[in-house]
Design an enzyme around this catalytic site. Structure first.
Site, short mmCIF file in Angstrom:
data_model
loop_
_atom_site.label_atom_id
_atom_site.label_comp_id
_atom_site.label_asym_id
_atom_site.label_seq_id
_atom_site.Cartn_x
_atom_site.Cartn_y
_atom_site.Cartn_z
N MET A 52 110.51 30.17 43.16
CA MET A 52 110.50 31.62 43.43
C MET A 52 111.28 32.35 42.35
O MET A 52 112.35 31.89 41.94
CB MET A 52 111.18 31.89 44.77
CG MET A 52 110.59 31.14 45.93
SD MET A 52 111.48 31.56 47.44
CE MET A 52 110.67 30.46 48.60
N MET B 202 105.66 30.73 43.31
CA MET B 202 105.72 32.11 43.80
C MET B 202 106.38 32.93 42.71
O MET B 202 107.52 33.41 42.86
CB MET B 202 106.52 32.14 45.12
CG MET B 202 105.72 31.56 46.28
SD MET B 202 106.77 31.12 47.68
CE MET B 202 107.25 29.47 47.19
N ASP C 262 109.01 24.56 46.05
CA ASP C 262 108.83 26.01 46.05
C ASP C 262 109.60 26.67 44.92
O ASP C 262 110.83 26.69 44.94
CB ASP C 262 109.37 26.58 47.38
CG ASP C 262 108.46 26.30 48.55
OD1 ASP C 262 107.27 26.63 48.46
OD2 ASP C 262 108.95 25.75 49.56
N HIS D 65 104.52 24.82 44.34
CA HIS D 65 104.05 26.11 44.85
C HIS D 65 104.75 27.21 44.05
O HIS D 65 105.94 27.47 44.26
CB HIS D 65 104.39 26.18 46.35
CG HIS D 65 104.01 27.45 47.02
ND1 HIS D 65 104.45 27.78 48.30
CD2 HIS D 65 103.23 28.50 46.63
CE1 HIS D 65 103.95 28.95 48.65
NE2 HIS D 65 103.22 29.42 47.65
N ASP E 35 101.33 26.52 55.06
CA ASP E 35 102.74 26.53 54.69
C ASP E 35 103.46 27.64 55.44
O ASP E 35 103.13 28.83 55.27
CB ASP E 35 102.82 26.76 53.16
CG ASP E 35 104.23 26.74 52.60
OD1 ASP E 35 105.17 26.43 53.35
OD2 ASP E 35 104.38 27.02 51.39
N MET F 266 98.96 30.78 53.44
CA MET F 266 100.33 31.00 53.91
C MET F 266 100.31 31.39 55.39
O MET F 266 99.58 32.29 55.79
CB MET F 266 101.02 32.11 53.10
CG MET F 266 101.36 31.76 51.66
SD MET F 266 102.35 30.25 51.44
CE MET F 266 103.86 30.68 52.34
N HIS G 274 106.71 19.08 48.60
CA HIS G 274 106.41 20.48 48.31
C HIS G 274 107.61 21.12 47.61
O HIS G 274 108.74 21.06 48.10
CB HIS G 274 106.11 21.20 49.62
CG HIS G 274 105.58 22.58 49.47
ND1 HIS G 274 104.27 22.86 49.13
CD2 HIS G 274 106.18 23.79 49.62
CE1 HIS G 274 104.09 24.17 49.09
NE2 HIS G 274 105.24 24.77 49.38
N SER H 261 108.92 20.37 52.46
CA SER H 261 109.36 21.37 51.49
C SER H 261 110.86 21.23 51.23
O SER H 261 111.68 21.44 52.12
CB SER H 261 109.08 22.78 52.01
OG SER H 261 109.74 23.71 51.19
C1 DX5 Z 1 108.04 29.89 51.97
C2 DX5 Z 1 107.78 28.55 51.34
C3 DX5 Z 1 107.68 27.42 52.27
C4 DX5 Z 1 108.91 27.13 53.10
C5 DX5 Z 1 108.44 26.65 54.44
O1 DX5 Z 1 107.84 30.87 51.03
O2 DX5 Z 1 106.57 28.60 50.61
O3 DX5 Z 1 107.23 26.24 51.62
O4 DX5 Z 1 109.76 26.17 52.54
O5 DX5 Z 1 109.52 26.51 55.27
P1 DX5 Z 1 109.40 26.25 56.84
O6 DX5 Z 1 108.58 25.00 57.03
O7 DX5 Z 1 110.81 26.09 57.25
O8 DX5 Z 1 108.72 27.45 57.45
ZN ZN Z 2 105.73 26.75 49.84
#
Ligand code: DX5
Ligand code: ZN
Length: 221
Positions: A35, A66, A33, A64, A173, A135, A31, A7
């Site tokens: 947000m 969010m 993310d 991903h 994740d 998650m 990955h 990620s």
């Molecule tokens: C959290 C993200 C993850 C995050 C995971 O909302 O969706 O992808 O980057 O990070 P680690 O592996 O550090 O828990």
């Molecule tokens: Zn994620």
């Protein structure tokens, strides 16, 4: 087969290209993310960043989302070169319609649930999915502690996928490292997202291969 998806939320954003080059040869997916500060209490990055990093690597982008009402942006994320687009069940009134929209763009469709959401909400959606993301932390931030009690959801999904012979990947994740990799793979997950444990490691290649090895030993499917 176990797949590792580092990620980039955990990478040094001032050196994104170099950070991606530390992992892309040794990983299956990257990955990404996204947000929006509404669906989750944090804002990460969006389209311009994805557009830029698409130019520096050929790795599969595991995006991903969010964000609230992701249907507004599927077209754009598809055009930017996402390969897998995962939406949250909780983020839209009609998850089935959004999954169909993603597939219509020729992309793989994923659906994710937050820790508080019951896994059974996904059952009717499985024929529309290429990937399910369970998650293992509350979405919004990297570096949180792995939630062991999410493993029941993973096992339930793995049993259905095997029984019905669905071509669906099961991704986890949040809080994944070489130790928790064995736990999630044992429960039936085959795509492991890892942020902090990869990018904070001095040797990212080793962190990835340790995680892969631990997961492969524990994965029975
Ligand atoms: C959290 C993200 C993850 C995050 C995971 O909302 O969706 O992808 O980057 O990070 P680690 O592996 O550090 O828990
Ligand atoms: Zn994620």
């Amino acid at each position: 087969m176990i797949k590792i998806s580092p990620s980039i939320l955990a990478c040094d954003f001032a050196r994104m290209g170099e950070e991606i080059a530390r992992v892309d040869k040794f990983s299956d997916y990257l990955h990404v993310d996204v947000m929006d500060g509404i669906f989750v209490p944090n804002i990460s990055f969006g389209m311009p960043v994805i557009k830029s990093i698409r130019k520096v690597t050929d790795i599969v982008f595991d995006v991903h989302l969010m964000i609230e009402r992701p249907e507004r942006y599927i077209d754009e994320f598809a055009k930017l070169g996402s390969d897998i687009i995962t939406i949250h069940y909780e983020s839209t009134k009609d998850p089935a319609a959004v999954l169909k929209m993603i597939r219509e763009k020729g992309k793989k469709a994923g659906i994710s649930i937050k820790p508080g959401t019951d896994v059974s909400v996904l059952f009717p959606l499985l024929p529309l999915c290429d990937l399910v993301l369970v998650m293992t932390v509350e979405p919004g931030f990297g570096g949180q502690k792995f939630m062991h009690d999410m493993m029941d959801k993973v096992s339930v999904l793995r049993n259905i996928v095997e029984k019905e012979n669905y071509n669906i990947e099961i991704e986890v994740d949040g809080g994944i490292n070489a130790e928790t990799a064995a736990i999630v793979a044992n429960a039936g997950a085959n795509v492991l997202v890892a942020g902090a444990s990869v990018f904070a490691a001095e040797d990212a290649q080793k962190a990835i291969s340790d995680m892969r090895e631990a997961a492969e030993k524990a994965y029975k499917y």
